[in-house]
Design an enzyme around this catalytic site. Structure first.
Site, mmCIF file in Angstrom:
data_model
loop_
_atom_site.group_PDB
_atom_site.id
_atom_site.type_symbol
_atom_site.label_atom_id
_atom_site.label_comp_id
_atom_site.label_asym_id
_atom_site.label_seq_id
_atom_site.Cartn_x
_atom_site.Cartn_y
_atom_site.Cartn_z
ATOM 1 N N ASP A 178 0.840 -1.204 0.000
ATOM 2 C CA ASP A 178 0.000 0.000 0.000
ATOM 3 C C ASP A 178 0.873 1.250 0.000
ATOM 4 O O ASP A 178 2.037 1.207 0.380
ATOM 5 C CB ASP A 178 -0.829 0.053 1.287
ATOM 6 C CG ASP A 178 -1.973 -0.928 1.263
ATOM 7 O OD1 ASP A 178 -2.268 -1.468 0.190
ATOM 8 O OD2 ASP A 178 -2.558 -1.139 2.331
ATOM 9 N N LYS A 182 -3.287 2.920 -1.939
ATOM 10 C CA LYS A 182 -4.629 3.301 -1.496
ATOM 11 C C LYS A 182 -4.519 4.555 -0.674
ATOM 12 O O LYS A 182 -4.260 4.491 0.509
ATOM 13 C CB LYS A 182 -5.194 2.222 -0.592
ATOM 14 C CG LYS A 182 -5.748 1.019 -1.261
ATOM 15 C CD LYS A 182 -6.438 0.247 -0.187
ATOM 16 C CE LYS A 182 -7.020 -1.041 -0.689
ATOM 17 N NZ LYS A 182 -7.666 -1.740 0.413
ATOM 18 N N MET A 203 -8.614 8.183 9.459
ATOM 19 C CA MET A 203 -9.261 8.698 8.249
ATOM 20 C C MET A 203 -10.293 9.764 8.611
ATOM 21 O O MET A 203 -11.336 9.880 7.964
ATOM 22 C CB MET A 203 -9.936 7.543 7.463
ATOM 23 C CG MET A 203 -8.955 6.501 6.988
ATOM 24 S SD MET A 203 -9.762 4.988 6.412
ATOM 25 C CE MET A 203 -10.087 4.143 7.950
HETATM 26 N N1 SAH Z 1 -3.873 -0.109 9.215
HETATM 27 C C1 SAH Z 1 -3.471 1.250 9.521
HETATM 28 C C2 SAH Z 1 -4.586 2.249 9.331
HETATM 29 C C3 SAH Z 1 -5.069 2.394 7.916
HETATM 30 S S1 SAH Z 1 -6.311 3.616 7.764
HETATM 31 C C4 SAH Z 1 -2.926 1.300 10.949
HETATM 32 O O1 SAH Z 1 -3.066 0.339 11.696
HETATM 33 O O2 SAH Z 1 -2.343 2.333 11.313
HETATM 34 C C5 SAH Z 1 -5.343 5.023 7.339
HETATM 35 C C6 SAH Z 1 -5.410 6.053 8.424
HETATM 36 O O3 SAH Z 1 -4.457 5.743 9.459
HETATM 37 C C7 SAH Z 1 -5.026 7.444 7.989
HETATM 38 O O4 SAH Z 1 -6.119 8.116 7.389
HETATM 39 C C8 SAH Z 1 -4.642 8.093 9.306
HETATM 40 O O5 SAH Z 1 -5.787 8.467 10.046
HETATM 41 C C9 SAH Z 1 -3.972 6.930 10.026
HETATM 42 N N2 SAH Z 1 -2.502 6.950 9.866
HETATM 43 C C10 SAH Z 1 -1.740 6.095 9.180
HETATM 44 N N3 SAH Z 1 -0.437 6.411 9.272
HETATM 45 C C11 SAH Z 1 -0.377 7.500 10.056
HETATM 46 C C12 SAH Z 1 0.693 8.315 10.540
HETATM 47 N N4 SAH Z 1 1.978 8.057 10.244
HETATM 48 N N5 SAH Z 1 0.384 9.379 11.329
HETATM 49 C C13 SAH Z 1 -0.883 9.656 11.657
HETATM 50 N N6 SAH Z 1 -1.936 8.919 11.237
HETATM 51 C C14 SAH Z 1 -1.693 7.866 10.440
#
Ligand code: SAH
Length: 260
Positions: A43, A65, A179
């Protein structure tokens, strides 16, 4: 090799958590699996740096994505995973954060099960715990919060929300919205409408663990007026009393903004 059993060395899929951003926040098992991968399906949120660990000849499939711009549908990703594993490859499905948190792993698991293919899930550091860490913000605290809720902001539109906002507002929990940036005004509006105080602190933690990381502390009331173009993404929204404890200036020398 750690994490790869002899009987699982062919035609196998690992749903692997890449961690939140910084390449060295992947697990040791995850790193070893990448080093032994024959195909990687990854991803956008997974750090590209990680791909340097793949052996020469490893197939790399970007199925990026980002919000609003899916370059492959979930159905296409499922089909790709199944066909790579059926071809006898050691396949790593590399996902940002943890695969089981808002990562659509459920659908991939179902596709692999239906195809009768073996798989394993390797956890990763999820955005909420990584964001809390960089802001030095305890998600739970004996005095302030005894529960943490991970919520998706995708379903927060005022008119179509399936969330029980009253229940969320009453919980006295720490609320972590994934998100949630594009829906921030609606999230704030719904929580305020259900009795959460306007001065409740709210943290926006942007690009946590990356060099571009930025942390903004504001309030639930003020968040009603924040538009998505003011916030770099990915970003996590954390709401709750524990945000008062955030203390990141010393810990994050590169931080760009601290708005109180
Ligand atoms: N599976 C991922 C989440 C995927 S949904 C996990 O466990 O983290 C994607 C969302 O995750 C983004 O819209 C944001 O809200 C959050 N996110 C992912 N990486 C991030 C980061 N480095 N800093 C802050 N929020 C993050």
């Amino acid at each position: 090799m750690l994490g790869v059993k002899a009987t699982e060395s062919k035609g196998f899929v690992w749903l692997l958590g890449a961690g939140p951003g910084a390449a060295d926040l992947i697990t040791v098992r995850g790193l070893k699996l990448l080093q032994a991968a024959e195909a990687v399906v990854y991803d956008e949120l997974a750090n590209d740096e990680l791909l340097k660990n793949c052996p020469a000849g490893c197939e790399l499939h970007a199925v990026g994505k980002r919000a609003g711009q899916h370059s492959a549908t979930q159905g296409e990703i499922n089909t790709l995973l199944v066909s790579l594993a059926r071809a006898g490859k050691r396949v790593v499905r590399l996902k940002g954060g943890d695969p089981l948190i808002f990562g659509r792993a459920g659908e991939e698991i179902e596709a692999l099960r239906t195809a009768g293919l073996p798989f394993e899930i390797v956890p990763g550091v999820t955005a909420a715990t990584a964001s809390a860490a960089v802001a030095c913000l305890p998600l739970t605290h004996r005095d302030f919060s005894s529960a943490v809720v991970f919520v998706t902001g995708h379903q927060c539109a005022a008119n179509t929300s399936a969330l029980d906002w009253g229940a969320l507002a009453k919980l006295r929990a720490t609320l972590c919205f994934y998100m949630g940036v594009r829906r921030l005004p609606e999230i704030a509006h719904n929580l305020l409408a259900h009795g959460m105080p306007a001065d409740l602190p709210l943290a926006l933690i942007c690009e946590a663990t990356l060099p571009t990381q930025r942390i903004v502390i504001t309030t639930l009331g003020a968040a009603e007026k924040i538009s998505a173009d003011q916030i770099s993404q990915p970003a996590l929204v954390v709401i709750g009393e524990v945000v008062r404890l955030a203390d990141f200036a010393a810990q994050v020398p590169e931080f760009v903004g601290r708005d109180r």
